[in-house]
Motif scaffolding. Structure first.
Motif, PDB file in Angstrom:
ATOM      1  N   LEU A  39      -1.083   9.934  -5.048  1.00 33.27           N
ATOM      2  CA  LEU A  39      -0.372  10.151  -3.795  1.00 33.27           C
ATOM      3  C   LEU A  39      -0.550   8.918  -2.910  1.00 33.27           C
ATOM      4  CD1 LEU A  39       1.189  12.513  -2.429  1.00 33.27           C
ATOM      5  CD2 LEU A  39      -0.973  13.188  -1.372  1.00 33.27           C
ATOM      6  N   ARG A  40       0.530   8.487  -2.285  1.00 34.15           N
ATOM      7  CA  ARG A  40       0.436   7.293  -1.449  1.00 34.15           C
ATOM      8  C   ARG A  40      -0.623   7.516  -0.356  1.00 34.15           C
ATOM      9  NH1 ARG A  40       5.911   5.508   0.628  1.00 34.15           N
ATOM     10  NH2 ARG A  40       4.595   4.249   2.009  1.00 34.15           N
ATOM     11  N   PRO A  41      -1.353   6.489   0.014  1.00 37.61           N
ATOM     12  CA  PRO A  41      -2.517   6.654   0.889  1.00 37.61           C
ATOM     13  C   PRO A  41      -2.209   7.096   2.312  1.00 37.61           C
ATOM     14  CG  PRO A  41      -2.117   4.328   0.439  1.00 37.61           C
ATOM     15  CD  PRO A  41      -1.224   5.100  -0.473  1.00 37.61           C
ATOM     16  N   ASP A  42      -0.949   6.985   2.755  1.00 38.07           N
ATOM     17  CA  ASP A  42      -0.641   7.380   4.127  1.00 38.07           C
ATOM     18  C   ASP A  42      -0.036   8.779   4.229  1.00 38.07           C
ATOM     19  OD1 ASP A  42       1.560   6.442   2.799  1.00 38.07           O
ATOM     20  OD2 ASP A  42       2.217   5.053   4.357  1.00 38.07           O
ATOM     21  N   MET A 100       6.703  10.414  -2.069  1.00 37.07           N
ATOM     22  CA  MET A 100       5.293  10.581  -1.731  1.00 37.07           C
ATOM     23  C   MET A 100       4.358  10.035  -2.802  1.00 37.07           C
ATOM     24  SD  MET A 100       4.877  14.238   0.244  1.00 37.07           S
ATOM     25  CE  MET A 100       5.899  15.254  -0.806  1.00 37.07           C
ATOM     26  N   ARG A 101       4.903   9.763  -3.979  1.00 37.93           N
ATOM     27  CA  ARG A 101       4.050   9.280  -5.074  1.00 37.93           C
ATOM     28  C   ARG A 101       3.662   7.820  -4.845  1.00 37.93           C
ATOM     29  NH1 ARG A 101       4.516  11.171 -11.321  1.00 37.93           N
ATOM     30  NH2 ARG A 101       2.403  10.536 -11.880  1.00 37.93           N
ATOM     31  N   ASN A 102       2.456   7.487  -5.204  1.00 35.72           N
ATOM     32  CA  ASN A 102       1.928   6.141  -5.024  1.00 35.72           C
ATOM     33  C   ASN A 102       2.553   5.175  -6.027  1.00 35.72           C
ATOM     34  OD1 ASN A 102       0.274   4.177  -3.867  1.00 35.72           O
ATOM     35  ND2 ASN A 102      -1.355   4.527  -5.334  1.00 35.72           N
ATOM     36  N   HIS A 103       3.090   4.059  -5.533  1.00 31.53           N
ATOM     37  CA  HIS A 103       3.653   3.025  -6.385  1.00 31.53           C
ATOM     38  C   HIS A 103       3.124   1.667  -5.939  1.00 31.53           C
ATOM     39  CE1 HIS A 103       6.514   5.857  -8.122  1.00 31.53           C
ATOM     40  NE2 HIS A 103       6.918   6.201  -6.913  1.00 31.53           N
ATOM     41  N   ASP A 104       3.067   0.738  -6.862  1.00 31.34           N
ATOM     42  CA  ASP A 104       2.653  -0.620  -6.502  1.00 31.34           C
ATOM     43  C   ASP A 104       3.649  -1.228  -5.522  1.00 31.34           C
ATOM     44  OD1 ASP A 104       0.461  -0.477  -8.161  1.00 31.34           O
ATOM     45  OD2 ASP A 104       1.481  -1.399  -9.880  1.00 31.34           O
ATOM     46  N   GLY A 105       3.134  -2.001  -4.591  1.00 26.29           N
ATOM     47  CA  GLY A 105       3.991  -2.730  -3.673  1.00 26.29           C
ATOM     48  C   GLY A 105       4.536  -1.932  -2.509  1.00 26.29           C
ATOM     49  N   GLN A 106       4.074  -0.701  -2.332  1.00 24.99           N
ATOM     50  CA  GLN A 106       4.560   0.095  -1.209  1.00 24.99           C
ATOM     51  C   GLN A 106       3.985  -0.413   0.113  1.00 24.99           C
ATOM     52  OE1 GLN A 106       3.184   3.935  -2.540  1.00 24.99           O
ATOM     53  NE2 GLN A 106       5.270   4.716  -2.746  1.00 24.99           N
ATOM     54  N   GLY A 107       4.815  -0.475   1.122  1.00 26.57           N
ATOM     55  CA  GLY A 107       4.309  -0.724   2.468  1.00 26.57           C
ATOM     56  C   GLY A 107       3.969   0.592   3.138  1.00 26.57           C
ATOM     57  N   ARG A 108       3.228   0.511   4.223  1.00 21.49           N
ATOM     58  CA  ARG A 108       2.904   1.733   4.950  1.00 21.49           C
ATOM     59  C   ARG A 108       4.147   2.300   5.616  1.00 21.49           C
ATOM     60  NH1 ARG A 108      -1.936   3.671   5.608  1.00 21.49           N
ATOM     61  NH2 ARG A 108      -1.247   4.813   7.463  1.00 21.49           N
ATOM     62  N   LEU A 109       4.156   3.616   5.774  1.00 22.22           N
ATOM     63  CA  LEU A 109       5.256   4.271   6.464  1.00 22.22           C
ATOM     64  C   LEU A 109       5.293   3.822   7.917  1.00 22.22           C
ATOM     65  CD1 LEU A 109       4.770   7.825   4.948  1.00 22.22           C
ATOM     66  CD2 LEU A 109       6.671   6.273   4.474  1.00 22.22           C
ATOM     67  N   ALA A 110       6.497   3.742   8.473  1.00 21.95           N
ATOM     68  CA  ALA A 110       6.670   3.187   9.811  1.00 21.95           C
ATOM     69  C   ALA A 110       6.066   4.062  10.909  1.00 21.95           C
ATOM     70  CB  ALA A 110       8.161   2.978  10.094  1.00 21.95           C
ATOM     71  N   VAL A 111       5.985   5.382  10.651  1.00 23.41           N
ATOM     72  CA  VAL A 111       5.469   6.332  11.648  1.00 23.41           C
ATOM     73  C   VAL A 111       4.347   7.141  11.018  1.00 23.41           C
ATOM     74  CG1 VAL A 111       6.049   8.267  13.169  1.00 23.41           C
ATOM     75  CG2 VAL A 111       7.749   6.476  12.724  1.00 23.41           C
ATOM     76  N   SER A 112       3.269   7.322  11.767  1.00 21.34           N
ATOM     77  CA  SER A 112       2.128   8.086  11.265  1.00 21.34           C
ATOM     78  C   SER A 112       2.431   9.586  11.266  1.00 21.34           C
ATOM     79  CB  SER A 112       0.892   7.827  12.125  1.00 21.34           C
ATOM     80  OG  SER A 112       0.532   6.453  12.087  1.00 21.34           O
ATOM     81  N   ALA A 113       1.690  10.318  10.453  1.00 23.16           N
ATOM     82  CA  ALA A 113       1.815  11.773  10.438  1.00 23.16           C
ATOM     83  C   ALA A 113       1.350  12.343  11.772  1.00 23.16           C
ATOM     84  CB  ALA A 113       0.971  12.355   9.302  1.00 23.16           C
ATOM     85  N   LEU A 114       1.845  13.525  12.106  1.00 24.17           N
ATOM     86  CA  LEU A 114       1.437  14.169  13.347  1.00 24.17           C
ATOM     87  C   LEU A 114      -0.044  14.539  13.303  1.00 24.17           C
ATOM     88  CD1 LEU A 114       4.378  16.635  14.147  1.00 24.17           C
ATOM     89  CD2 LEU A 114       4.005  14.324  15.026  1.00 24.17           C
ATOM     90  N   GLU A 115      -0.691  14.362  14.437  1.00 21.45           N
ATOM     91  CA  GLU A 115      -2.063  14.846  14.583  1.00 21.45           C
ATOM     92  C   GLU A 115      -2.018  16.316  15.003  1.00 21.45           C
ATOM     93  OE1 GLU A 115      -4.004  12.231  17.291  1.00 21.45           O
ATOM     94  OE2 GLU A 115      -3.929  10.509  15.910  1.00 21.45           O
TER      95      GLU A 115
END
Length: 219
Positions: free
Chosen positions: A147-150, A189-204
């Protein structure tokens, strides 16, 4: 056994059957129409007298409480079953697909679970029960590199709401259309090489709480 005790048991058995009949009718009606129907509508759908409904559930709130508990039990059971799967990605996918199936096919459940309009205390209790297993599912899949880290646990209810929105908008045209978009979301949502972080963080948590308080379904 006396005739009176046998009669009492029969009455209790009839009462429980009527209660289950009303609950089944309410779940079916709310799943299709959301929480707008009233107790009279439920009685008509269950093909019982209005008095039968009011004796078991004096208010709509009482009826919703019973349905809400059943829905939370379903979601919690899905999360626990997913955690039993050896492969963390397969368990995560299985949970998301089944969670989305619930919210896509049961409008009333998603209105109860994701809005605080019908009793914030219920949603708080549900969060306390559901957060731990869902968090474990997400963290396990992230730790294994699937799963992608973000991706965060707070993303899960929003993903399931998206499935519900697709179903509500186009379900009369293609009832299974939500599955297409859940598959696309899972791939994203799956982790792949070369992914950048999502532009907006998840809700707290506080933001999620505010969002739930702001959504007022028609019921």
């Amino acid at each position: 056994m006396t005739a009176d005790s046998e009669s009492g048991r029969a009455l209790r058995s009839d009462a429980e059957r009527n209660r289950q009949r009303v609950l089944a009718a309410a779940r079916e009606l709310f799943a299709a129409r959301g929480l707008e129907p009233n107790l009279n509508d439920v009685a008509h759908h269950a093909n019982v007298g209005v008095g039968t409904v009011y004796r078991r559930f004096p208010t709509k709130e009482d009826l919703m409480e019973a349905i809400f508990e059943h829905g939370i039990d379903q979601i919690a059971a899905l999360a626990e079953s997913a955690l039993q799967q050896e492969d963390s990605w397969e368990g995560f996918v299985w949970f998301v697909e089944h969670l989305c199936e619930l919210t896509a096919t049961d409008r009333g459940l998603r209105e109860m679970v994701y809005s605080k309009a019908y009793g914030g205390y219920r949603v708080e209790c549900a969060r306390l029960r559901l957060d731990p297993p869902v968090t474990r599912l997400v963290e396990r899949a992230r730790a294994d590199g699937h799963l992608r880290p973000d991706i965060e646990p707070s993303d899960m209810p929003i993903v399931s709401l998206l499935a519900g929105t697709v179903s509500e908008w186009a379900g009369h045209v293609e009832p299974a259309l939500w599955r297409r978009y859940v598959a696309l979301l899972l791939d994203g949502m799956r982790n792949h090489d070369g992914q950048g972080r999502l532009a907006v963080s998840a809700l707290e948590d506080e933001q999620m709480d505010t969002a739930m308080r702001g959504w007022l379904p028609a019921g």
